[in-house]
Design a protein around this motif. Structure first.
Motif, PDB file in Angstrom:
ATOM      1  N   GLU A  53     -12.353  -1.124  10.839  1.00 33.72           N
ATOM      2  CA  GLU A  53     -11.068  -2.031  10.755  1.00 33.72           C
ATOM      3  C   GLU A  53     -11.830  -3.645  10.434  1.00 33.72           C
ATOM      4  O   GLU A  53     -11.396  -4.369   9.417  1.00 33.72           O
ATOM      5  CB  GLU A  53     -10.348  -2.159  11.758  1.00 33.72           C
ATOM      6  N   VAL A  66      -6.109  -1.163   4.711  1.00 35.55           N
ATOM      7  CA  VAL A  66      -7.155  -0.911   5.685  1.00 35.55           C
ATOM      8  C   VAL A  66      -6.568   0.315   6.592  1.00 35.55           C
ATOM      9  O   VAL A  66      -7.012   1.419   7.160  1.00 35.55           O
ATOM     10  CB  VAL A  66      -7.395  -2.181   6.668  1.00 35.55           C
ATOM     11  N   GLU A  67      -4.957  -0.030   6.927  1.00 29.84           N
ATOM     12  CA  GLU A  67      -4.471   1.046   8.054  1.00 29.84           C
ATOM     13  C   GLU A  67      -4.405   2.495   7.086  1.00 29.84           C
ATOM     14  O   GLU A  67      -4.404   3.372   8.069  1.00 29.84           O
ATOM     15  CB  GLU A  67      -2.820   0.528   8.081  1.00 29.84           C
TER      16      GLU A  67
END
Length: 192
Positions: A53, A66-67
């Motif tokens: 991350e 990213v998630e």
């Protein structure tokens, strides 16, 4: 003149236009770039979710990208912080002789959650830790044979302290190892 034309005629691939800061040519999928980056990083060495991350955010990928990518990788089993922590503890304890305290600190700096850290270091018993400390003390004392007694003690205690062992355990194993060699020593436990 001819060289200038050749360089001007060269076509530029889309990879050449991607900057590390996250800007990209129009139409390129940021999720594909994020997945590729994560795969490259995981190919090099195992990583925690937090490490991946941080790497993606440092390269200015949008938070939702990213998630999404990390969620997909987690679902696929490519990111597993518990497995990472267990492997880390086993490897670093047996390979480097690190204490539970030092291992927990290393895992925390890699972004592993506290519950996972506790579970991973709990696999090491007090006997495992004492055996590793004893082996480190034995090796250090063997390396310092011929030196005066106080120097040998100081060096052995120093190596154990740097590996994260408590002073009580360090003093105990150094005293025991010196007695095994036949050296009489009075080492008082500093924790008493």
């Amino acid at each position: 003149m001819r060289d200038r034309r050749r360089s001007a005629d060269r076509s530029v691939s889309p990879e050449d236009e991607i900057s590390p800061g996250g800007s990209r040519p129009p139409g390129e999928d940021p999720e594909a770039r994020a997945r590729a980056l994560c795969l490259r990083m995981l190919t090099h060495s195992p990583r925690t979710r937090a490490q991946l991350e941080r790497a993606l955010l440092r390269r200015e990928f949008p938070q939702e990208t990213v998630e999404s990518v990390l969620g997909t990788f987690g679902d696929a089993g490519l990111i597993d912080d518990a497995a990472f922590a267990n492997a880390w503890v086993t490897s670093r304890h047996h390979g480097r002789g690190l204490s539970r305290r030092a291992l927990a600190r290393e895992l925390r700096t890699r972004g592993v959650e506290e519950d996972t850290v506790r579970d991973a270091v709990a696999h090491l018993s007090d006997e495992d830790e004492a055996a590793a400390a004893r082996e480190l003390a034995r090796r250090r004392l063997e390396m310092s044979r011929g030196k005066d007694r106080d120097t040998r003690i100081r060096r052995a205690l120093g190596v154990l302290a740097r590996k994260g062992y408590s002073s009580g355990l360090a003093y105990r194993v150094v005293r025991e190892e010196l007695e095994r060699e036949g050296v009489e020593v009075e080492l008082d436990d500093p924790e008493l």
